[in-house]
Design an enzyme around this catalytic site. Structure first.
Site, PDB file in Angstrom:
ATOM      1  N   ASP A 247     -13.084  48.346   8.916  1.00 56.53           N
ATOM      2  CA  ASP A 247     -11.636  48.247   9.025  1.00 56.53           C
ATOM      3  C   ASP A 247     -11.182  46.794   9.206  1.00 56.53           C
ATOM      4  O   ASP A 247     -11.845  46.004   9.884  1.00 56.53           O
ATOM      5  CB  ASP A 247     -11.135  49.062  10.221  1.00 56.53           C
ATOM      6  CG  ASP A 247     -11.521  50.527  10.121  1.00 56.53           C
ATOM      7  OD1 ASP A 247     -12.716  50.823  10.284  1.00 56.53           O
ATOM      8  OD2 ASP A 247     -10.631  51.353   9.860  1.00 56.53           O
ATOM      9  N   LYS A 248     -10.034  46.489   8.616  1.00 56.32           N
ATOM     10  CA  LYS A 248      -9.486  45.146   8.785  1.00 56.32           C
ATOM     11  C   LYS A 248      -8.866  44.990  10.165  1.00 56.32           C
ATOM     12  O   LYS A 248      -9.201  44.069  10.907  1.00 56.32           O
ATOM     13  CB  LYS A 248      -8.445  44.857   7.706  1.00 56.32           C
ATOM     14  CG  LYS A 248      -7.766  43.498   7.889  1.00 56.32           C
ATOM     15  CD  LYS A 248      -6.694  43.248   6.841  1.00 56.32           C
ATOM     16  CE  LYS A 248      -6.011  41.910   7.099  1.00 56.32           C
ATOM     17  NZ  LYS A 248      -4.940  41.640   6.110  1.00 56.32           N
TER      18      LYS A 248
END
Length: 529
Positions: A247-248
């Site tokens: 995930d960013k």
């Protein structure tokens, strides 16, 4: 932002009332640690490079290795090799190599110019040629470069640096040639692409070909983080391997591999890296590929929780512990922008290259002004060069597509191929996940969550097979997705193939249902493709 129902997330395991909360209000509220295939949770524990073989030991090892190979080279019958090469590569290519061999055998004092064989679009044939040189003329280094057009490649051959030069050797330095004599080789800037590091003369045989490290990052996309590291190292994104993107908007730690890079080089980057760190270095024989992990461990903080009372939160948590949950692919798999990644993946699988490019570059809601302006400029003018100047550097995928369009105007397939392979595959994986979610919801809506039915798929008992996994890429010659037999960052290297143990499955029969030995937890739902 894509809605849950749009991507197939429609069902629940139980009817216990839930509660609401804010997820990822801060990126530090979502902590992800990769779990490797052995069940070990990945953490960043050390930023220092390990102690390696000293430079004196390294030089001595290379001197001994070189002496042995030079002795073998004294007895090489070069003409026999040339005749053998004619059978594989043809007379004209063999004559080109013969000219290089004559210069080497004479200890020529002039520049050793790399040789480019004639264009060859057959990958399997190029592999055969590469292996010929590895097996019979190991003092020559080969790599693959672009041919005169987008559909062909050429094999480039040069003299290995550890024997005296590689066509762009150090100016004015004296080195032993392949006959043990001292020669002076002049520096020449090579034509065409930069050489890769397959022929690095400072890489000891005792090391694995890949450096594995742990990447810790905050609020950064995996691809963007590796693009930054790659730029600092001067290597292409395809040289990195990882088991999955993280995930960013999160704090994540995962394993990454890179081909033939010294740990000291990466460790030195830590003082320059912002929002990420690298460490826990070790050398391994094979690079990582997508899917080579057991899973991820999540530490999640929910904020702004809304519930009837504390008891309802407790009941919901207990219900999840007791009943589990449907293992849907979450919304992060489908992107955070107004253009879902599964739409791009579907376009790629249909061979709609122009549509895929338009989806990647079209304006989106909620982006920064400079990004929106770059997108709008391209959609109005179709000027890839101008859009590239306007597109911020952190938009790695968009810049890759625009660079491809600038190099090959109107060739949308080449523009797609310019995107790093791992990112291309993530689009396809997104569409696979979209289909799986819808299939899972359909299965539950039709037959419920509490029983196994005839036709379900489960593992067979005590049956497993070992298979060779290849990589997927988009063919440059046809509008199709092909499965290649090697990892892209080491083209034509058969040693890079990955093996995986897969368990065989079977369909549930009426007898299996009657026996009541299977539960819903045994049911498998294949991922399409």
């Amino acid at each position: 932002m894509v809605e849950e129902e749009t991507v197939g997330i429609k069902c629940y395991v139980n009817s216990v009332p839930g509660f609401r909360g804010i997820l990822k209000q801060r990126y530090s509220d979502f902590i992800v640690n990769e779990v490797d295939c052995d069940g070990n949770v990945v953490h960043l524990t050390c930023l220092d490079a390990p102690v390696e073989v000293s430079s004196i030991q390294s030089c001595e090892f290379e001197r001994q290795e070189s002496a042995v190979e030079n002795e073998e080279l004294d007895n090489v019958k070069l003409l026999e090799h040339v005749e053998a090469l004619k059978i594989i590569a043809g007379d004209s290519n063999a004559e080109l190599v013969k000219g290089l061999l004559i210069k080497i055998s004479e200890g020529a004092e002039d520049i050793l110019t790399p040789v480019l064989l004639h264009p060859d679009s057959d990958k399997s044939h190029r592999t055969l040629v590469h292996n010929f040189f590895k097996g019979r003329l190991s003092f020559l280094v080969t790599d693959t470069v672009d041919g005169p057009d987008s559909r062909s490649k050429r094999i480039r051959i040069r003299f290995d640096a550890k024997y005296g030069g590689k066509g762009n050797g150090s100016h004015g330095k004296r080195r032993r040639d392949c006959r043990g004599k001292w020669s002076r080789y002049k520096r020449q800037k090579p034509e065409g692409p930069e050489y890769d590091s397959r022929g690095k003369d400072d890489w000891l045989a005792q090391k694995g070909k890949y450096l594995q490290f742990h990447l810790y990052k905050e609020n950064k996309d995996t691809q963007d983080a590796l693009m930054v590291i790659g730029k600092m190292l001067g290597v292409q994104p395809k040289w990195f391997g990882f088991a999955g993107t993280k995930d960013k908007r999160a704090v994540t730690t995962q394993r990454v591999t890179v081909f033939k890079q010294a740990s000291s080089r990466l460790a030195a980057l830590n003082i320059r890296l912002y929002g990420m760190k690298v460490g826990d270095f070790c050398y391994v024989d094979k690079g990582l590929a997508l899917g080579q992990l057991s899973g991820n461990r999540f530490t999640i903080t929910l904020r702004g929780v809304i519930a009837e009372n504390d008891e309802s939160i407790k009941n919901a948590a207990e219900g999840m512990r007791r009943s589990g949950f449907i293992n849907y692919f979450g919304l992060q798999r489908f992107g955070t922008g107004s253009v879902p990644t599964f739409m791009i993946g579907a376009a790629l699988l249909r061979g709609e290259w122009k549509n895929a490019v338009d989806l990647i570059l079209q304006p989106r809601d909620g982006e920064r002004k400079e990004i929106s302006e770059a997108r709008e400029y391209f959609m109005k003018t179709k000027d890839a060069d101008g859009a590239l100047l306007r597109m911020p550097h952190q938009r790695a995928t968009e810049r890759a597509v625009l660079t491809g369009l600038r190099k090959y105007p109107g060739n949308f397939l080449q523009a797609i191929n310019n995107i790093p392979r791992t990112m291309r595959m993530m689009y396809v994986h997104s569409y696979q996940s979209y289909l799986w979610n819808h299939a899972a919801s359909k299965r539950i809506q039709e037959y419920g969550i509490h029983k196994v039915v005839e036709g379900d798929i489960v593992y067979s008992e005590n049956v497993k097979v070992e298979v060779e996994m290849g990589r997927q890429e988009f063919s440059e010659n046809t509008n199709e997705v092909i499965v290649a037999d090697v990892i892209e960052n080491i083209e034509d290297d058969a040693d890079a193939a990955i093996s995986e143990v897969l368990f065989q499955v079977k369909h549930v029969t009426a007898k299996d249902v009657a026996d009541e030995k299977l539960s819903i937890r045994d049911v498998l739902l294949p991922l399409p493709g």
